[in-house]
Structure formats: C-alpha cells, structure tokens
Scaffold this motif. Structure first.
Motif, PDB file in Angstrom:
ATOM      1  N   UNK A   8     -18.045   5.556  -2.300  1.00  0.00           N
ATOM      2  CA  UNK A   8     -16.843   6.440  -1.383  1.00  0.00           C
ATOM      3  C   UNK A   8     -17.799   7.828  -0.856  1.00  0.00           C
ATOM      4  N   UNK A  45     -10.979   4.853  -0.110  1.00  0.00           N
ATOM      5  CA  UNK A  45     -11.821   6.467   0.815  1.00  0.00           C
ATOM      6  C   UNK A  45     -12.759   6.110   1.796  1.00  0.00           C
ATOM      7  N   UNK A  93      -3.137  -3.682   7.123  1.00  0.00           N
ATOM      8  CA  UNK A  93      -4.049  -3.828   5.665  1.00  0.00           C
ATOM      9  C   UNK A  93      -5.430  -3.050   5.450  1.00  0.00           C
ATOM     10  N   UNK A 128       0.925  -1.542   0.278  1.00  0.00           N
ATOM     11  CA  UNK A 128      -0.272  -0.152  -0.363  1.00  0.00           C
ATOM     12  C   UNK A 128       1.015   0.695   0.360  1.00  0.00           C
ATOM     13  N   UNK A 151      -9.783   6.808  -7.255  1.00  0.00           N
ATOM     14  CA  UNK A 151      -9.849   5.521  -6.245  1.00  0.00           C
ATOM     15  C   UNK A 151      -9.770   3.805  -7.335  1.00  0.00           C
ATOM     16  N   UNK A 180      -3.161  -0.769  -5.787  1.00  0.00           N
ATOM     17  CA  UNK A 180      -3.392  -1.712  -4.504  1.00  0.00           C
ATOM     18  C   UNK A 180      -3.685  -3.194  -3.910  1.00  0.00           C
ATOM     19  N   UNK A 181      -4.228  -3.548  -5.352  1.00  0.00           N
ATOM     20  CA  UNK A 181      -4.713  -4.816  -5.031  1.00  0.00           C
ATOM     21  C   UNK A 181      -3.452  -5.487  -5.753  1.00  0.00           C
ATOM     22  N   UNK A 235      -7.540   3.224   0.298  1.00  0.00           N
ATOM     23  CA  UNK A 235      -7.732   3.042  -1.095  1.00  0.00           C
ATOM     24  C   UNK A 235      -9.503   3.392  -1.360  1.00  0.00           C
ATOM     25  N   UNK A 286     -17.754   0.326  -4.802  1.00  0.00           N
ATOM     26  CA  UNK A 286     -17.933   1.574  -5.891  1.00  0.00           C
ATOM     27  C   UNK A 286     -18.255   2.872  -4.999  1.00  0.00           C
ATOM     28  N   UNK A 336     -11.211  -7.756  -9.857  1.00  0.00           N
ATOM     29  CA  UNK A 336     -11.706  -6.504  -9.286  1.00  0.00           C
ATOM     30  C   UNK A 336     -10.967  -5.192  -9.936  1.00  0.00           C
ATOM     31  N   UNK A 380      -1.678   7.729  -4.749  1.00  0.00           N
ATOM     32  CA  UNK A 380      -2.569   8.667  -5.067  1.00  0.00           C
ATOM     33  C   UNK A 380      -2.881  10.725  -4.029  1.00  0.00           C
ATOM     34  N   UNK A 420       0.808   2.362  -3.500  1.00  0.00           N
ATOM     35  CA  UNK A 420      -1.008   2.930  -4.159  1.00  0.00           C
ATOM     36  C   UNK A 420      -0.720   4.615  -3.254  1.00  0.00           C
ATOM     37  N   UNK A 456     -13.056  -3.737  -1.002  1.00  0.00           N
ATOM     38  CA  UNK A 456     -12.285  -2.713  -1.829  1.00  0.00           C
ATOM     39  C   UNK A 456     -13.170  -2.976  -3.153  1.00  0.00           C
ATOM     40  N   UNK A 457     -13.879  -3.726  -3.588  1.00  0.00           N
ATOM     41  CA  UNK A 457     -15.408  -3.474  -4.396  1.00  0.00           C
ATOM     42  C   UNK A 457     -16.137  -2.915  -4.270  1.00  0.00           C
ATOM     43  N   UNK A 514     -11.786  -1.858 -12.323  1.00  0.00           N
ATOM     44  CA  UNK A 514     -10.740  -0.748 -12.231  1.00  0.00           C
ATOM     45  C   UNK A 514     -10.174  -0.310 -13.176  1.00  0.00           C
ATOM     46  N   UNK A 555      -5.967   3.875  -7.925  1.00  0.00           N
ATOM     47  CA  UNK A 555      -5.787   3.124  -6.432  1.00  0.00           C
ATOM     48  C   UNK A 555      -6.160   1.323  -5.910  1.00  0.00           C
ATOM     49  N   UNK A 556      -6.982   1.463  -5.964  1.00  0.00           N
ATOM     50  CA  UNK A 556      -7.623   0.346  -5.927  1.00  0.00           C
ATOM     51  C   UNK A 556      -7.046  -0.387  -6.469  1.00  0.00           C
ATOM     52  N   UNK A 558      -4.850   0.571   5.079  1.00  0.00           N
ATOM     53  CA  UNK A 558      -4.473   0.896   3.610  1.00  0.00           C
ATOM     54  C   UNK A 558      -5.982   0.645   3.264  1.00  0.00           C
TER      55      UNK A 558
END
Lengths: 136, 115
Positions: free
Chosen positions: B43, B65, B56, A16, A37, A44-45, B63, B41, A110, A23, A19, B38-39, A114, A40-41, B59
């Motif tokens: 924020x 928000x 984590x 992270x 978003x 990060x993944x 990421x 959508x 994911x 960001x 990422x 993290x999935x 994105x 960075x998602x 973190x």
C-alpha cells in the motif's frame, strides 16, 4: 457494533458502497491500516461476486474489540461446485462483469488470502452464505 | 517522483487532487484488470495506470489504498467517479498516451515496479 447493507442484483454502480462504509468505520476505530485493507478487499470482492452472480442479498457486519465478522447471504442461485469456484482462473462471469475489470476467476481465492477464516455454505436454488472473519 | 513531475512528463492533466501535486510516488502498477490490483499486498505511494475508466476503478483504488490513478488514452472520467475520488482525497490524472508508452516513460525515469 452491527450493520447491515442490502445488495441488489446487477447493481454494479453501487458495488463497493458497503466496503467503503466498513473502511470508514474501521478507520474511525483506529484499526491497523493493513488489517483494514485485508477486510475491505475481501468484502469488496464478495460484494462484486454477489452483485454479479446472485439475485441480491444482505451483508451483515459485526465488529467487536477483537475481530470483524462479515456475512454475505444471497438469494441464489447457489454455487454448483465450490472447489471449482475456489480454483484460481475459473470463472462464470458475464461480459458485463469483465467490462468492470473483474471476472478473471480471482475473487474467491483473493478473499481466502485476505481473511483469517472463511466459510462458504451454498445450496442450489436457495443461496450462498459466505462468512469471513478478520482478527484485529 | 513527485506527482507534478509525473503529470509534466506525461503531459497529463489533473482531474482531481491538484493540491497533492508535491507529494511523492514511489511505485507504479499498470492493469485494466481490477482483480489484479486487489491482489497487491503493498500500500501507499502507488500510482495505478489504467485504461479502465469506470466507477469500479475508483472503488478498487479506494480498497487497495491507492491514492493516485492515471487514466491513459484520453478516457473520460464521469462526475460520479470525481465525486468519490474527491471524497477519498484521491488524485486522478488523465493523459493522451497509450498505457505502454506511459509506463515506459515512467519506468525509464526511475519509477519502481512493485514486483
């Protein structure tokens, strides 16, 4: 703009870091919050994936007025079956990765959701190179 | 709901970000699986409730928000987590209730689910 970050194998404490730095840079450039978003998602993944599965690697970031390109190149072991790895729910994660809240086979799908463009090149024993592009 | 009302309802303590106590939260999401977080959508104005207490979690919230994270079942937050949370202006709360109970109490008081 060009930045590089080093990824160390099993270095979960620093997952992270890249990422987070990306960001801050994108925020500073006044990029739309939803785009930030998404970027960075995805990064990060990919960072978590590289730390969990690879023997270290490098993240290359290039930003211009229209897009961000993030390439993560690791030192192996490579992905034997990309189609299987892209399948939601498929995972080879270790118990350590699961303890961190990951390893459910959701990372690569994911990332794909994105970014605008995703390219994965892999060679067994050599490494994997993931290139992601998000247009601003 | 105001963050201070969430804290009061759950008898939670502020680990960081008490100065944000008057700010409003509209949605709640609960998970120990960061991949699920993290999935999302959506924020803004989301409270994440979780029993997963490590770097984590912070973190992931950064990421995604998510600015407010509530740790259930008296989980201990490390100094490293506090450092990043403060840097990111994040509110961290801690309560003794189980995830099930904390979610149930907030839901019954009108905090909306994301889905």
């Amino acid at each position: 703009m060009h930045f590089e970050y080093t990824i160390m194998e099993n270095d979960f404490a620093n997952a992270g870091t890249a990422s987070s730095a990306i960001k801050k840079t994108l925020k500073h450039l006044n990029i739309d919050a939803n785009k930030i978003k998404r970027v960075v998602v995805a990064v990060y993944e990919a960072e978590v994936n590289a730390i969990a599965h690879a023997y270290g690697g490098t993240i290359y970031v290039d930003i211009d007025g229209e897009k961000i390109i993030v390439k993560i190149a690791d030192k192996g072991p490579g992905i034997p079956d990309i189609a299987l790895a892209m399948q939601e729910g498929y995972s080879t994660a270790s118990p350590k990765v699961r303890e961190m809240g990951f390893g459910a086979g959701m990372g690569l799908p994911n990332i794909k959701n994105n970014v605008d463009d995703l390219d994965i090149k892999t060679q067994i024993g050599v490494g994997t190179e993931i290139t992601m592009i998000v247009k601003f | 709901m105001k963050i201070k009302d969430i804290a009061e309802l759950l008898d939670a303590t502020f680990v960081t970000g008490e100065s944000h106590a008057e700010e409003e939260i509209d949605f709640g999401f609960a998970s120990d699986l960061m991949s699920d977080v993290l999935t999302l959508k959506q924020s803004d104005r989301i409270l994440l409730l979780t029993g997963l207490c490590n770097i984590q979690t912070i973190r992931t919230a950064e990421m995604a928000n998510i600015e407010v994270v509530l740790f259930v079942r008296n989980k201990s937050v490390t100094n490293e987590m506090i450092e990043i949370a403060e840097e990111e202006n994040m509110v961290l709360l801690q309560c003794k209730y189980s995830l099930f109970r904390a979610v149930g109490m907030l839901y019954s008081k009108g905090l909306s689910p994301i889905f």
